[in-house]
Design a protein around this motif. Sequence first.
Motif: not given
Length: 344
Positions: A237-256
Motif C-alpha cells: 500500500e502507498s499513499g499520503d500519510v493522512r489517507t493511510i492513517f484515516a482510510q487504510p485499504r490493505h489488511p496488513y496496514t490495518l494490522g499495523l
Amino acid sequence: MTEPILSIQDLRVTFRSRSESVHAVDGVSFDVYPGETVGVVGESGSGKSVTMLSILQLLPQTSRVVTSGRVLFQGKDVLKASQRELRHIRGREIALIPQDPMTCLDPVLRVGGQLREAIRAHNAVPKAEQRRRGVKLLDSVGLPQPERQYGQFPHEFSGGMRQRAMIAMGMANGPSLLIADEPTTALDVTIQAQVMDILRAAQAETQAGLVLITHDLGLIAEMADRVVVMYAGHVVESGDVRTIFAQPRHPYTLGLLGSLPQTGGDQDWLRPIPGSPPDLARVPSGCPFHPRCLHSRGREICSTQRPELTPAGETGAHQSACHFANELDNETVHDLLKAAEDIQ
C-alpha cells in the motif's frame, strides 16, 4: 509537480545460495520528490533496508546478489553506474544515516577526524577549513561544546550524541537525498524528538528528499508526507500519510495500525497480526499476506493470484495491492480490528 529526485522502478533483489534463492525485494516501485519525506514501514524482514542499501550498491560483496530493475537518481540509473560514479554519489549526492551509529563510527578515530574524512572525500579544502566545517556541523546538530567534542572518541558520546554525529556526517556535503534507517532506534522519547527536529531542519535547509525507514508509526505520522507499506519484499500500500492513517485499504496496514497501543478507550490487549512473516525463500503463492489475512476468508483468488498495486481511492495517489481493497470501508475495518482482538 517537479520531477522525482529518486524513482525506483520494479526493483528486485535476490540472495542466492547453493540450495535456495531469497527474494528480499520483489518488484518495488515508488518515487521521492525534492523536499518530500517518504516513510517506508513494515515488519523486520519486509525488505525496507535492503531496498535502500541496493540503491547505493552497499549490499555485502561476498553475497551472491542478483539485482534488476531501474533506480533513477536525477535521471541516471545508479544500478548501472561505475564504481567511480558511485563514489561521487555516495555521501555527496545521497547520504545514508545508518541504524546503529556505534558500529558505523570507527572507535579508534576521533569524531572530528571522521567528519574531516567525509568532507575531504568530495572537497579539496585545506585542513583548517575542514576543521571549521566539522565544528560547525556538530554545532548545527545541537551538540554542546562542539569544539571539545570534535576531538573526542565515539565511546565518549551517548547514543543520542552518536546519532547526531552521524547526521552531521550525512549533511557534510549538502546531499540531495537523505536515507535515514531507523534513526531513533534505542533512543528515549525526548532524544528521539530532538534527533527528528535536527533531520527536519537539515532537510529544510537543502530541500533534500528524505526516505525514513522505521517501525515507528507515530514517527511516520509526525514526519512523513507519503507512506510506502512493505510486506515480504512487496509494496502492499502507498499513499499520503493522512489517507493511510484515516482510510487504510490493505489488511496488513490495518494490522499495523491495530497493533498500536491505545491511550484511551476500554482496550485491554494489543491487537496482534495473526501468524508470522513468511520465509522469503518460500513466499506463499498469490497474495503473500493471505495466510495471515482476516479479510481473505479463504477466497481462492487470494491464494492463487498476486494482486497488483491499483488505485484505492478517487485518485491514483492512494494504491493498494489487495483484491478486495474496495470492501475495506470503515465498518469492515472496525470488524477486522475486533476480530484480531478476539484472537487474544
